[in-house]
Structure formats: C-alpha cells, structure tokens
Design an enzyme around this catalytic site. Structure first.
Site, PDB file in Angstrom:
ATOM      1  N   LYS A  34       0.813  -1.194   0.000  1.00 47.32           N
ATOM      2  CA  LYS A  34       0.000   0.000   0.000  1.00 47.32           C
ATOM      3  C   LYS A  34       0.859   1.262   0.000  1.00 47.32           C
ATOM      4  O   LYS A  34       0.415   2.332  -0.331  1.00 47.32           O
ATOM      5  CB  LYS A  34      -0.898   0.055   1.266  1.00 47.32           C
ATOM      6  CG  LYS A  34      -1.600  -1.215   1.618  1.00 47.32           C
ATOM      7  CD  LYS A  34      -2.436  -0.957   2.915  1.00 47.32           C
ATOM      8  CE  LYS A  34      -3.159  -2.214   3.332  1.00 47.32           C
ATOM      9  NZ  LYS A  34      -2.296  -3.160   4.076  1.00 47.32           N
ATOM     10  N   GLU A  90       7.712   2.414  -6.199  1.00 49.56           N
ATOM     11  CA  GLU A  90       7.846   1.939  -4.819  1.00 49.56           C
ATOM     12  C   GLU A  90       7.972   3.104  -3.844  1.00 49.56           C
ATOM     13  O   GLU A  90       8.352   4.205  -4.228  1.00 49.56           O
ATOM     14  CB  GLU A  90       9.094   1.042  -4.696  1.00 49.56           C
ATOM     15  CG  GLU A  90       8.784  -0.435  -4.574  1.00 49.56           C
ATOM     16  CD  GLU A  90       8.113  -0.839  -3.239  1.00 49.56           C
ATOM     17  OE1 GLU A  90       7.575   0.018  -2.511  1.00 49.56           O
ATOM     18  OE2 GLU A  90       8.136  -2.038  -2.935  1.00 49.56           O
ATOM     19  N   ASP A  91       7.666   2.811  -2.588  1.00 51.73           N
ATOM     20  CA  ASP A  91       7.813   3.834  -1.553  1.00 51.73           C
ATOM     21  C   ASP A  91       9.258   3.937  -1.067  1.00 51.73           C
ATOM     22  O   ASP A  91       9.810   5.014  -0.935  1.00 51.73           O
ATOM     23  CB  ASP A  91       6.857   3.571  -0.375  1.00 51.73           C
ATOM     24  CG  ASP A  91       6.922   2.128   0.147  1.00 51.73           C
ATOM     25  OD1 ASP A  91       7.670   1.296  -0.422  1.00 51.73           O
ATOM     26  OD2 ASP A  91       6.214   1.831   1.122  1.00 51.73           O
ATOM     27  N   ASP A  94      14.830  -0.678   0.937  1.00 50.78           N
ATOM     28  CA  ASP A  94      15.550  -0.844   2.193  1.00 50.78           C
ATOM     29  C   ASP A  94      16.648  -1.886   1.966  1.00 50.78           C
ATOM     30  O   ASP A  94      17.686  -1.562   1.395  1.00 50.78           O
ATOM     31  CB  ASP A  94      14.521  -1.254   3.255  1.00 50.78           C
ATOM     32  CG  ASP A  94      15.081  -1.307   4.656  1.00 50.78           C
ATOM     33  OD1 ASP A  94      15.954  -0.487   4.978  1.00 50.78           O
ATOM     34  OD2 ASP A  94      14.630  -2.167   5.452  1.00 50.78           O
ATOM     35  N   LYS A 122      17.209   3.816   1.062  1.00 49.40           N
ATOM     36  CA  LYS A 122      18.087   3.723   2.238  1.00 49.40           C
ATOM     37  C   LYS A 122      19.283   2.879   1.842  1.00 49.40           C
ATOM     38  O   LYS A 122      19.349   1.685   2.145  1.00 49.40           O
ATOM     39  CB  LYS A 122      17.352   2.964   3.361  1.00 49.40           C
ATOM     40  CG  LYS A 122      16.584   3.803   4.339  1.00 49.40           C
ATOM     41  CD  LYS A 122      16.210   2.903   5.524  1.00 49.40           C
ATOM     42  CE  LYS A 122      14.880   3.266   6.097  1.00 49.40           C
ATOM     43  NZ  LYS A 122      14.447   2.281   7.122  1.00 49.40           N
ATOM     44  N   VAL A 144      11.361   5.629   8.812  1.00 46.43           N
ATOM     45  CA  VAL A 144      10.601   6.795   8.371  1.00 46.43           C
ATOM     46  C   VAL A 144       9.132   6.449   8.116  1.00 46.43           C
ATOM     47  O   VAL A 144       8.800   5.307   7.794  1.00 46.43           O
ATOM     48  CB  VAL A 144      11.222   7.411   7.095  1.00 46.43           C
ATOM     49  CG1 VAL A 144      12.553   8.075   7.416  1.00 46.43           C
ATOM     50  CG2 VAL A 144      11.403   6.375   6.000  1.00 46.43           C
ATOM     51  N   ASP A 150       4.260   3.433   6.556  1.00 46.82           N
ATOM     52  CA  ASP A 150       3.553   3.233   7.823  1.00 46.82           C
ATOM     53  C   ASP A 150       4.456   2.733   8.937  1.00 46.82           C
ATOM     54  O   ASP A 150       5.565   2.240   8.700  1.00 46.82           O
ATOM     55  CB  ASP A 150       2.443   2.199   7.628  1.00 46.82           C
ATOM     56  CG  ASP A 150       3.005   0.776   7.496  1.00 46.82           C
ATOM     57  OD1 ASP A 150       3.823   0.554   6.584  1.00 46.82           O
ATOM     58  OD2 ASP A 150       2.637  -0.080   8.316  1.00 46.82           O
ATOM     59  N   ARG A 156       0.467   6.698   7.444  1.00 46.44           N
ATOM     60  CA  ARG A 156       0.602   6.724   5.987  1.00 46.44           C
ATOM     61  C   ARG A 156       0.139   8.058   5.406  1.00 46.44           C
ATOM     62  O   ARG A 156       0.633   8.512   4.385  1.00 46.44           O
ATOM     63  CB  ARG A 156      -0.256   5.620   5.352  1.00 46.44           C
ATOM     64  CG  ARG A 156       0.251   4.210   5.568  1.00 46.44           C
ATOM     65  CD  ARG A 156      -0.521   3.246   4.686  1.00 46.44           C
ATOM     66  NE  ARG A 156      -0.388   1.860   5.096  1.00 46.44           N
ATOM     67  CZ  ARG A 156       0.635   1.058   4.780  1.00 46.44           C
ATOM     68  NH1 ARG A 156       1.626   1.511   4.041  1.00 46.44           N
ATOM     69  NH2 ARG A 156       0.671  -0.190   5.198  1.00 46.44           N
TER      70      ARG A 156
HETATM   71  P1  IMP Z   1      13.138  -4.504   1.644  1.00 41.97           P
HETATM   72  O1  IMP Z   1      12.844  -5.845   1.072  1.00 41.97           O
HETATM   73  O2  IMP Z   1      13.969  -4.610   2.884  1.00 41.97           O
HETATM   74  O3  IMP Z   1      13.756  -3.537   0.674  1.00 41.97           O
HETATM   75  O4  IMP Z   1      11.743  -3.992   2.189  1.00 41.97           O
HETATM   76  C1  IMP Z   1      11.164  -2.851   1.737  1.00 41.97           C
HETATM   77  C2  IMP Z   1       9.841  -2.666   2.441  1.00 41.97           C
HETATM   78  O5  IMP Z   1      10.041  -2.553   3.867  1.00 41.97           O
HETATM   79  C3  IMP Z   1       9.214  -1.370   2.004  1.00 41.97           C
HETATM   80  O6  IMP Z   1       8.395  -1.545   0.876  1.00 41.97           O
HETATM   81  C4  IMP Z   1       8.457  -0.946   3.236  1.00 41.97           C
HETATM   82  O7  IMP Z   1       7.178  -1.530   3.244  1.00 41.97           O
HETATM   83  C5  IMP Z   1       9.259  -1.505   4.398  1.00 41.97           C
HETATM   84  N1  IMP Z   1      10.144  -0.484   4.994  1.00 41.97           N
HETATM   85  C6  IMP Z   1      11.484  -0.455   4.946  1.00 41.97           C
HETATM   86  N2  IMP Z   1      11.982   0.604   5.602  1.00 41.97           N
HETATM   87  C7  IMP Z   1      10.910   1.283   6.067  1.00 41.97           C
HETATM   88  C8  IMP Z   1      10.775   2.516   6.829  1.00 41.97           C
HETATM   89  O8  IMP Z   1      11.734   3.206   7.220  1.00 41.97           O
HETATM   90  N3  IMP Z   1       9.504   2.886   7.117  1.00 41.97           N
HETATM   91  C9  IMP Z   1       8.412   2.173   6.727  1.00 41.97           C
HETATM   92  N4  IMP Z   1       8.502   1.040   6.017  1.00 41.97           N
HETATM   93  C10 IMP Z   1       9.746   0.592   5.690  1.00 41.97           C
HETATM   94 MG    MG Z   2       6.369  -1.437   0.418  1.00 44.25          MG
END
Ligand code: IMP
Ligand code: MG
Length: 169
Positions: A34, A90-91, A94, A122, A144, A150, A156
């Site tokens: 979302k 994407e938002d 990470d 990040k 964040v 969220d 959100r």
């Molecule tokens: P990844 O597989 O570790 O890159 O996961 C990314 C997902 O983790 C994002 O789409 C977010 O839903 C969540 N996420 C990672 N960092 C944050 C943050 O700082 N705040 C909120 N959601 C985060």
């Molecule tokens: Mg996400």
C-alpha cells in the site's frame, strides 16, 4: 525529515524526467500497495506522456524489522505486462530483497522495458543489489513514516516524511 513542499518539488522534477524519457510512449505504472499509492498518484498527476496504471500487493515473509526476500503475491496485477513500458513505483528500497524478487517476477512477464522509481532509498541497508532508475530522496538508516509509509499501519497519511523517535531518546 523532509517537509511537504520539498517532497512535492522533487516529485515534480522526477515526473518531468520521466515525461522526457518516455517521449512517444505510454508509461505503464505498476504501483506496489500500500505504501506507494501516495507517491504513485502525485507522480502520475505530473507525468505528461500517456499513463496507464495497475496495482499489486506483495507480502514479504520475515519478521517486523527485516524482510526475508521471499515474496508472496497477495494481489496480482489485472493487466498483462507483455510489450508494455513498465515503471514500477515503490515507496522505499531498504534491504532491496522485496524489490529484487519482484523485479525478477515482472521481467519474466515480457515487458518492452522495465524500470524502477522510488520515493526513498536507504542505501546503507542494502543486502541485495537493486538500483532505482528514479530516486527522489536518499535517507539515512532511520525508520521513516508518512507519504504512504507506515508504522503498524499508521501515519501513511502524513503529507511529509517523518521519523519515529523512540521514547528513550
Ligand atoms: P526490503 O525488502 O527490505 O527492501 O523492504 C522494503 C519494504 O520494507 C518497504 O516496501 C516498506 O514496506 C518496508 N520499509 C522499509 N523501511 C521502512 C521505513 O523506514 N519505514 C516504513 N517502512 C519501511
Ligand atoms: Mg512497500
């Protein structure tokens, strides 16, 4: 962390770059629910080439703080990607695990092109190589919220990017 005006200005500039890069094409936005809906809407409103949109929802197996990289499609796209110029929206990137997996799934569906736009990145947290074609902001390794992001499903709707501070600070 990032005020509303700054977020909007950066999205405006990103949309201008996308409009330039996709001249003569239709850009098919794939929004990952979302978290990316706010960014997707603000971006789409400012893109000047024809836009189509689709949504998918994925859930990454893992604990509260770390995604595992094994992604389950909770809601798949309505439309096929074959021959489309796909831009995944994407938002945040990470560890990169979720997107790495997702991009591979989408690539297998035969889009004419496949690119990635993210509101936040990040880079310090990266475990798997994922590079966005369009990044609005790089942020430090802090949790964040806002603009779609969220914390336990809340915040959100904040119109800016904020940081959760722990009470002990
Ligand atoms: P990844 O597989 O570790 O890159 O996961 C990314 C997902 O983790 C994002 O789409 C977010 O839903 C969540 N996420 C990672 N960092 C944050 C943050 O700082 N705040 C909120 N959601 C985060
Ligand atoms: Mg996400």
């Amino acid at each position: 962390m990032i005020p509303e005006e700054e977020v909007e200005e950066k999205i405006r500039r990103t949309a201008a770059r996308i409009s330039e890069d996709y001249q003569g094409k239709v850009v098919h936005l794939v929004s990952v629910l979302k978290g990316s809906v706010f960014f997707t809407c603000e971006l789409a409103k400012r893109i000047t080439v024809p836009v189509t949109m689709d949504f998918m929802s994925v859930s990454s197996y893992g604990d509260q703080t770390e995604s595992s990289g094994v992604v389950r499609i909770v809601k798949d796209l309505d439309m096929p990607l074959e021959g489309k110029d796909v831009l995944v929206v994407e938002d945040i990137i990470d560890t990169g695990r979720t997107l790495h997996y997702l991009m591979n799934i989408l690539r297998d569906r035969g889009p004419a092109s496949l690119r990635l736009a993210t509101l936040l990145d990040k880079p310090d947290r990266r475990v798997v190589t994922v590079e966005a074609d369009y990044t609005c902001f790089e942020v430090p390794d802090e949790f964040v919220v806002g603009y779609g992001l969220d914390c336990a499903q809340q915040y959100r709707n904040l119109p800016y990017i904020g940081v959760i501070e722990s009470e002990s600070k």
